[in-house]
Design a protein around this motif. Structure first.
Motif, PDB file in Angstrom:
ATOM      1  N   ALA A 123      -4.916  37.618  47.341  1.00  9.03           N
ATOM      2  CA  ALA A 123      -4.869  38.728  48.306  1.00  9.03           C
ATOM      3  C   ALA A 123      -3.495  39.387  48.321  1.00  9.03           C
ATOM      4  CB  ALA A 123      -5.241  38.224  49.698  1.00  9.03           C
ATOM      5  N   MET A 124      -3.431  40.536  47.668  1.00  7.54           N
ATOM      6  CA  MET A 124      -2.198  41.325  47.671  1.00  7.54           C
ATOM      7  C   MET A 124      -2.429  42.696  48.305  1.00  7.54           C
ATOM      8  SD  MET A 124      -0.492  40.679  43.959  1.00  7.54           S
ATOM      9  CE  MET A 124       0.016  39.052  43.447  1.00  7.54           C
ATOM     10  N   THR A 125      -3.513  43.366  47.887  1.00  7.66           N
ATOM     11  CA  THR A 125      -3.720  44.774  48.234  1.00  7.66           C
ATOM     12  C   THR A 125      -3.998  44.982  49.714  1.00  7.66           C
ATOM     13  OG1 THR A 125      -4.644  45.065  46.035  1.00  7.66           O
ATOM     14  CG2 THR A 125      -5.091  46.815  47.614  1.00  7.66           C
ATOM     15  N   GLU A 126      -3.468  46.090  50.220  1.00 12.91           N
ATOM     16  CA  GLU A 126      -3.704  46.483  51.621  1.00 12.91           C
ATOM     17  C   GLU A 126      -4.151  47.939  51.647  1.00 12.91           C
ATOM     18  OE1 GLU A 126      -0.139  45.925  53.856  1.00 12.91           O
ATOM     19  OE2 GLU A 126       0.051  43.815  53.277  1.00 12.91           O
ATOM     20  N   ALA A 129      -1.139  49.825  50.780  1.00 12.46           N
ATOM     21  CA  ALA A 129      -0.336  49.332  49.659  1.00 12.46           C
ATOM     22  C   ALA A 129      -1.242  48.846  48.536  1.00 12.46           C
ATOM     23  CB  ALA A 129       0.592  48.209  50.115  1.00 12.46           C
ATOM     24  N   GLY A 130      -1.456  49.740  47.532  1.00 12.03           N
ATOM     25  CA  GLY A 130      -2.273  49.385  46.370  1.00 12.03           C
ATOM     26  C   GLY A 130      -1.374  49.210  45.163  1.00 12.03           C
ATOM     27  N   SER A 131      -1.189  50.283  44.402  1.00 11.59           N
ATOM     28  CA  SER A 131      -0.289  50.210  43.245  1.00 11.59           C
ATOM     29  C   SER A 131       1.136  49.868  43.694  1.00 11.59           C
ATOM     30  CB  SER A 131      -0.274  51.553  42.507  1.00 11.59           C
ATOM     31  OG  SER A 131      -1.573  51.912  42.110  1.00 11.59           O
ATOM     32  N   ASP A 132       1.527  50.438  44.807  1.00 13.09           N
ATOM     33  CA  ASP A 132       2.873  50.179  45.351  1.00 13.09           C
ATOM     34  C   ASP A 132       2.805  48.938  46.244  1.00 13.09           C
ATOM     35  OD1 ASP A 132       5.438  50.283  46.293  1.00 13.09           O
ATOM     36  OD2 ASP A 132       5.051  51.937  47.692  1.00 13.09           O
ATOM     37  N   PHE A 155     -10.080  44.867  49.822  1.00 15.43           N
ATOM     38  CA  PHE A 155     -10.529  44.800  48.421  1.00 15.43           C
ATOM     39  C   PHE A 155     -10.365  43.396  47.836  1.00 15.43           C
ATOM     40  CE2 PHE A 155      -9.197  49.499  47.418  1.00 15.43           C
ATOM     41  CZ  PHE A 155     -10.394  49.980  47.913  1.00 15.43           C
ATOM     42  N   ILE A 156     -10.427  42.353  48.625  1.00 17.76           N
ATOM     43  CA  ILE A 156     -10.136  41.025  48.074  1.00 17.76           C
ATOM     44  C   ILE A 156     -11.401  40.407  47.470  1.00 17.76           C
ATOM     45  CG2 ILE A 156      -9.104  38.764  48.528  1.00 17.76           C
ATOM     46  CD1 ILE A 156      -7.260  41.383  48.790  1.00 17.76           C
ATOM     47  N   SER A 157     -11.382  40.316  46.145  1.00 20.17           N
ATOM     48  CA  SER A 157     -12.564  39.865  45.401  1.00 20.17           C
ATOM     49  C   SER A 157     -12.922  38.427  45.734  1.00 20.17           C
ATOM     50  CB  SER A 157     -12.310  39.955  43.892  1.00 20.17           C
ATOM     51  OG  SER A 157     -12.149  41.283  43.500  1.00 20.17           O
ATOM     52  N   ASN A 211     -18.549  40.406  45.518  1.00 16.17           N
ATOM     53  CA  ASN A 211     -18.150  41.153  46.714  1.00 16.17           C
ATOM     54  C   ASN A 211     -16.644  41.197  46.928  1.00 16.17           C
ATOM     55  OD1 ASN A 211     -20.882  41.516  47.313  1.00 16.17           O
ATOM     56  ND2 ASN A 211     -20.979  39.504  48.269  1.00 16.17           N
ATOM     57  N   ASN A 212     -16.222  42.232  47.643  1.00 17.69           N
ATOM     58  CA  ASN A 212     -14.822  42.273  48.089  1.00 17.69           C
ATOM     59  C   ASN A 212     -14.810  42.147  49.611  1.00 17.69           C
ATOM     60  OD1 ASN A 212     -14.327  45.176  49.365  1.00 17.69           O
ATOM     61  ND2 ASN A 212     -15.675  45.437  47.597  1.00 17.69           N
ATOM     62  N   SER A 213     -13.718  41.624  50.142  1.00 22.64           N
ATOM     63  CA  SER A 213     -13.626  41.349  51.584  1.00 22.64           C
ATOM     64  C   SER A 213     -12.370  41.955  52.187  1.00 22.64           C
ATOM     65  CB  SER A 213     -13.579  39.838  51.834  1.00 22.64           C
ATOM     66  OG  SER A 213     -14.733  39.219  51.362  1.00 22.64           O
ATOM     67  N   ARG A 360     -16.623  51.265  35.636  1.00 23.50           N
ATOM     68  CA  ARG A 360     -15.718  52.190  36.331  1.00 23.50           C
ATOM     69  C   ARG A 360     -14.555  51.480  37.015  1.00 23.50           C
ATOM     70  NH1 ARG A 360     -12.476  54.780  36.755  1.00 23.50           N
ATOM     71  NH2 ARG A 360     -12.194  56.950  37.353  1.00 23.50           N
ATOM     72  N   VAL A 361     -14.836  50.298  37.543  1.00 23.10           N
ATOM     73  CA  VAL A 361     -13.771  49.628  38.306  1.00 23.10           C
ATOM     74  C   VAL A 361     -12.697  49.026  37.398  1.00 23.10           C
ATOM     75  CG1 VAL A 361     -14.763  47.282  38.466  1.00 23.10           C
ATOM     76  CG2 VAL A 361     -13.378  48.166  40.333  1.00 23.10           C
ATOM     77  N   GLU A 362     -13.045  48.813  36.136  1.00 23.88           N
ATOM     78  CA  GLU A 362     -12.095  48.116  35.257  1.00 23.88           C
ATOM     79  C   GLU A 362     -10.809  48.928  35.047  1.00 23.88           C
ATOM     80  OE1 GLU A 362     -13.034  45.164  34.662  1.00 23.88           O
ATOM     81  OE2 GLU A 362     -15.223  45.249  34.827  1.00 23.88           O
ATOM     82  N   ASP A 366      -6.595  45.319  38.989  1.00 25.40           N
ATOM     83  CA  ASP A 366      -5.560  44.645  38.180  1.00 25.40           C
ATOM     84  C   ASP A 366      -4.569  45.642  37.580  1.00 25.40           C
ATOM     85  OD1 ASP A 366      -6.185  41.717  38.251  1.00 25.40           O
ATOM     86  OD2 ASP A 366      -8.126  42.503  37.640  1.00 25.40           O
ATOM     87  N   GLY A 367      -4.290  46.686  38.324  1.00 26.51           N
ATOM     88  CA  GLY A 367      -3.354  47.718  37.873  1.00 26.51           C
ATOM     89  C   GLY A 367      -4.124  48.853  37.227  1.00 26.51           C
ATOM     90  N   THR A 368      -4.049  50.045  37.808  1.00 30.97           N
ATOM     91  CA  THR A 368      -4.816  51.198  37.300  1.00 30.97           C
ATOM     92  C   THR A 368      -4.338  51.571  35.889  1.00 30.97           C
ATOM     93  OG1 THR A 368      -3.224  52.780  38.178  1.00 30.97           O
ATOM     94  CG2 THR A 368      -5.041  52.134  39.656  1.00 30.97           C
ATOM     95  N   SER A 369      -5.124  52.431  35.236  1.00 28.79           N
ATOM     96  CA  SER A 369      -4.729  52.912  33.895  1.00 28.79           C
ATOM     97  C   SER A 369      -3.361  53.594  33.951  1.00 28.79           C
ATOM     98  CB  SER A 369      -5.762  53.904  33.359  1.00 28.79           C
ATOM     99  OG  SER A 369      -6.954  53.243  33.049  1.00 28.79           O
ATOM    100  N   GLU A 370      -3.114  54.319  35.052  1.00 26.58           N
ATOM    101  CA  GLU A 370      -1.830  55.018  35.164  1.00 26.58           C
ATOM    102  C   GLU A 370      -0.684  54.000  35.255  1.00 26.58           C
ATOM    103  OE1 GLU A 370      -4.538  55.699  37.041  1.00 26.58           O
ATOM    104  OE2 GLU A 370      -5.085  57.588  36.103  1.00 26.58           O
ATOM    105  N   ILE A 371      -0.915  52.929  36.002  1.00 19.26           N
ATOM    106  CA  ILE A 371       0.136  51.907  36.130  1.00 19.26           C
ATOM    107  C   ILE A 371       0.346  51.194  34.787  1.00 19.26           C
ATOM    108  CG2 ILE A 371       0.715  49.693  37.265  1.00 19.26           C
ATOM    109  CD1 ILE A 371       1.134  52.291  39.014  1.00 19.26           C
ATOM    110  N   GLN A 372      -0.735  50.973  34.026  1.00 18.72           N
ATOM    111  CA  GLN A 372      -0.564  50.352  32.695  1.00 18.72           C
ATOM    112  C   GLN A 372       0.277  51.270  31.803  1.00 18.72           C
ATOM    113  OE1 GLN A 372      -1.499  47.271  32.629  1.00 18.72           O
ATOM    114  NE2 GLN A 372      -2.564  47.587  34.565  1.00 18.72           N
TER     115      GLN A 372
END
Ligand SMILES: Cc1cc2nc3c(=O)[nH]c(=O)nc-3n(C[C@H](O)[C@H](O)[C@H](O)COP(=O)(O)OP(=O)(O)OC[C@H]3O[C@@H](n4cnc5c(N)ncnc54)[C@H](O)[C@@H]3O)c2cc1C
Length: 389
Positions: A123-126, A129-132, A155-157, A211-213, A360-362, A366-372
Motif C-alpha cells: 500500500a503506497m498509492t493515495e 499521491a500516485g506517480s508522485d 487502489f490497493i490490489s 479487486n482493489n481496496s 489497459r491497466v498494465e 507499477d509506474g505509468t508508461s510516462e514514468i517509465q
C-alpha cells in the motif's frame, strides 16, 4: 550468448503452462461474469501450487522459498500472465520486500507468507499521491512510545484477501538539494488492527475478480515492532523490489499477448472471405507479422533485463524499457487480434475482448508508461549532465 532454455527451465515453463491451462483457464469466464473467485477454488489453486513446490518460488531457499533466480522466475511470470490475475494471485509470490523483516517479523509475517498461510498486500498509492508517491499525506506521528497513523490509501490490489499490508506513510520531513521532502517509513499492519479498515475500492474494467481496496487509518496505533526496515528508510527497502515487480508486469504482458496471438493465428489461416482465407490478404498477414515481431521483441527485452539482474548488472533502464514496450505491445496485439476476428472478436465467447480490457491497466500500475519513459531518459541523460558540471 545463450538464447535457449536449459532442461530445467523447459520443465518449469511446461509445468506452469499446463497448470494455468488446466487449473485456471476453465474458470476464467465465470470469474469475468461474477467478478469474484469462489473461496474453494482459491484454496485449491493455492494448495496445488504448494504441492507442486512452486509457492514462493521467488524467495530464497534460506527462508523456505524456491530460490529461483530472476530469469527462471520471469519465465514463471510469463506463463502466469496467460491466465486471469484473479486466479494467478493464488499461485503465491509473496513480496520480496518481506526479506527486510527482523527475526520476530520473519516468524510473524515472512515465514507464514512463504508457507501460504498469510497473504501480503502493498500500500503506497493515495488519492492525492500516485506517480508522485513522496507527496503522500497519510502520516504516522509519535505519541508516547508508539506511532499513530491517520490517512487513506487507495487502489490497493488484493487487500480484500490480504492478512496484512505493508503500508508506506510519512514520518517527517527533511531538507534535500531538491527542497523539502517527506521521510517515509514502511509499517506492517495486520488487517484486524484497531483503527485500520480495509473497504471495497473502485470497480475496474481490467482484471475482474482481482479487486482493489481502500485502506483507512483512523488513529491506528502501532508500536516500533511494526516498522519494516529502518524508520524513515521505507523506500530503501522497496526500491529494488519495485523494479523487479515491473519486470513481472512485462513478463505477464508477453505471456498474455502470445495467448491472444495463438488464438488469432489459426483463425486467419481458416476463416474464408471472398473465396480465400483472410490470412492470404496482406491487410491481415502483415498484422500477424507485426504482432509476432512485437511479441518477440518484448520477450527478449524482458528476459535480457532479468538476465542482467542475475548478473548483478544495473537493470533499471532495461526493466523500464521492457515494461513500457511490453505493455504497449500487449495493447496493440490484443487490439489487432480482435480486428482479425472481426465482430466475433468482441464477443465473450472468446477471451480476446477480456485480454484487451485487462491490457489497459498494465500501462498504468507499477509506474505509468510516462514514468517509465522518465526513468529511461533520466538514466541516459544524468551521467552526461553531471559530466558537464
Ligand atoms: C487496478 C489498480 C491496482 C493498483 N494496485 C496498487 C497496489 O496494490 N498498491 C499501490 O500502492 N498502488 C496500486 N495502484 C496504483 C498505481 O500504481 C497508480 O495508479 C499509478 O502509479 C499512477 O498513479 P495515479 O493513478 O494516481 O495517476 P497520476 O500519478 O495522477 O498520473 C496521471 C497521469 O499523469 C501522468 N504523469 C504523472 N506524473 C508525470 C510526470 N512526472 N511526467 C509525465 N507524466 C506524468 C501519468 O503518467 C498519468 O498519465 C493500482 C492502480 C490500479 C489502477
Amino acid at each position: 550468448m545463450e538464447f535457449g532454455l536449459n532442461a530445467e527451465q523447459v520443465l518449469i515453463v511446461d509445468t506452469v503452462r499446463s497448470f494455468v491451462e488446466n487449473e485456471m483457464y476453465p474458470y476464467e469466464e465465470e470469474i469475468e461474469r461474477s467478478g469474484m473467485v469462489p473461496e474453494q477454488l482459491a484454496r485449491d489453486i493455492k494448495q496445488k501450487c504448494i504441492d507442486l513446490g512452486f509457492y514462493a518460488a521467488n524467495l530464497p531457499e534460506a527462508v523456505g522459498g524456491g530460490g529461483l533466480n530472476h530469469l527462471d522466475f520471469t519465465l514463471i511470470e510469463r506463463e502466469l500472465g496467460r491466465a486471469s490475475m484473479a486466479l494467478s494471485i493464488y499461485f503465491g509470490r509473496p513480496s520480496g520486500i518481506l526479506l527486510a523483516c527482523n527475526e520476530a517479523q520473519k516468524q510473524r509475517y515472512l515465514y507464514p507468507a512463504v508457507r501460504g498461510e498469510k497473504m501480503d498486500a502493498i500500500a503506497m498509492t493515495e488519492p492525492g499521491a500516485g506517480s508522485d508517491i513522496r507527496g503522500m499525506s497519510c502520516r504516522a506521528e509519535r505519541v508516547g512510545g508508539d506511532w499513530v497513523i491517520n490517512g487513506s490509501k487507495h487502489f490497493i490490489s488484493h487487500a480484500d484477501i490480504a492478512d496484512f499490508c505493508m503500508v508506506w506513510v510519512a514520518t517527517g520531513e527533511e531538507q534535500t538539494p531538491r527542497g523539502i521532502k517527506k521521510k517515509i517509513t514502511c509499517f506492517l499492519v495486520d488487517r484486524d488492527t484497531p483503527g485500520f479498515t480495509i473497504r471495497p475500492g473502485y470497480e475496474s474494467v481490467s482484471h475482474r475478480g482481482y479487486n482493489n481496496s481502500i485502506l483507512d487509518f483512523d488513529d491506528c496505533r502501532l508500536s516500533d515492532e511494526q516498522i519494516l526496515g529502518e524508520t524513515h528508510k521505507g523506500f530503501e527497502i522497496a526500491n529494488d523490489w519495485l523494479y523487479a515487480t515491473r519486470l513481472t508486469v512485462a513478463a505477464a504482458a508477453v505471456g498474455r499477448a502470445r495467448r491472444a496471438f495463438d488464438i488469432a493465428l489459426p483463425y486467419a489461416a481458416q476463416r474464408k472471405q471472398f473465396g480465400q482465407t483472410i490470412g492470404r490478404f496482406q491487410g491481415v498477414s502483415f498484422k500477424l507479422a507485426d504482432m509476432i515481431t512485437q511479441i518477440d521483441a518484448a520477450d527478449w527485452l524482458t528476459l535480457s533485463a532479468a538476465w542482467r539482474l542475475d548478473q548483478g548488472l544495473s537493470a533499471n533502464r532495461e526493466i523500464s524499457s521492457a515494461k513500457v514496450f511490453a505493455t504497449e505491445m500487449l495493447a496493440s496485439v490484443t487490439d489487432e487480434a480482435i480486428q482479425i476476428y472481426g465482430g466475433m472478436g468482441l464477443m465473450s465467447d472468446l477471451p480476446l475482448a477480456r485480454f484487451w480490457k485487462d491490457a489497459r491497466v498494465e500501462r498504468i500500475w507499477d509506474g505509468t508508461s510516462e514514468i517509465q519513459r522518465h526513468i529511461i531518459s533520466r538514466e541516459l541523460l544524468r551521467p552526461l549532465e553531471s559530466e558537464e558540471k
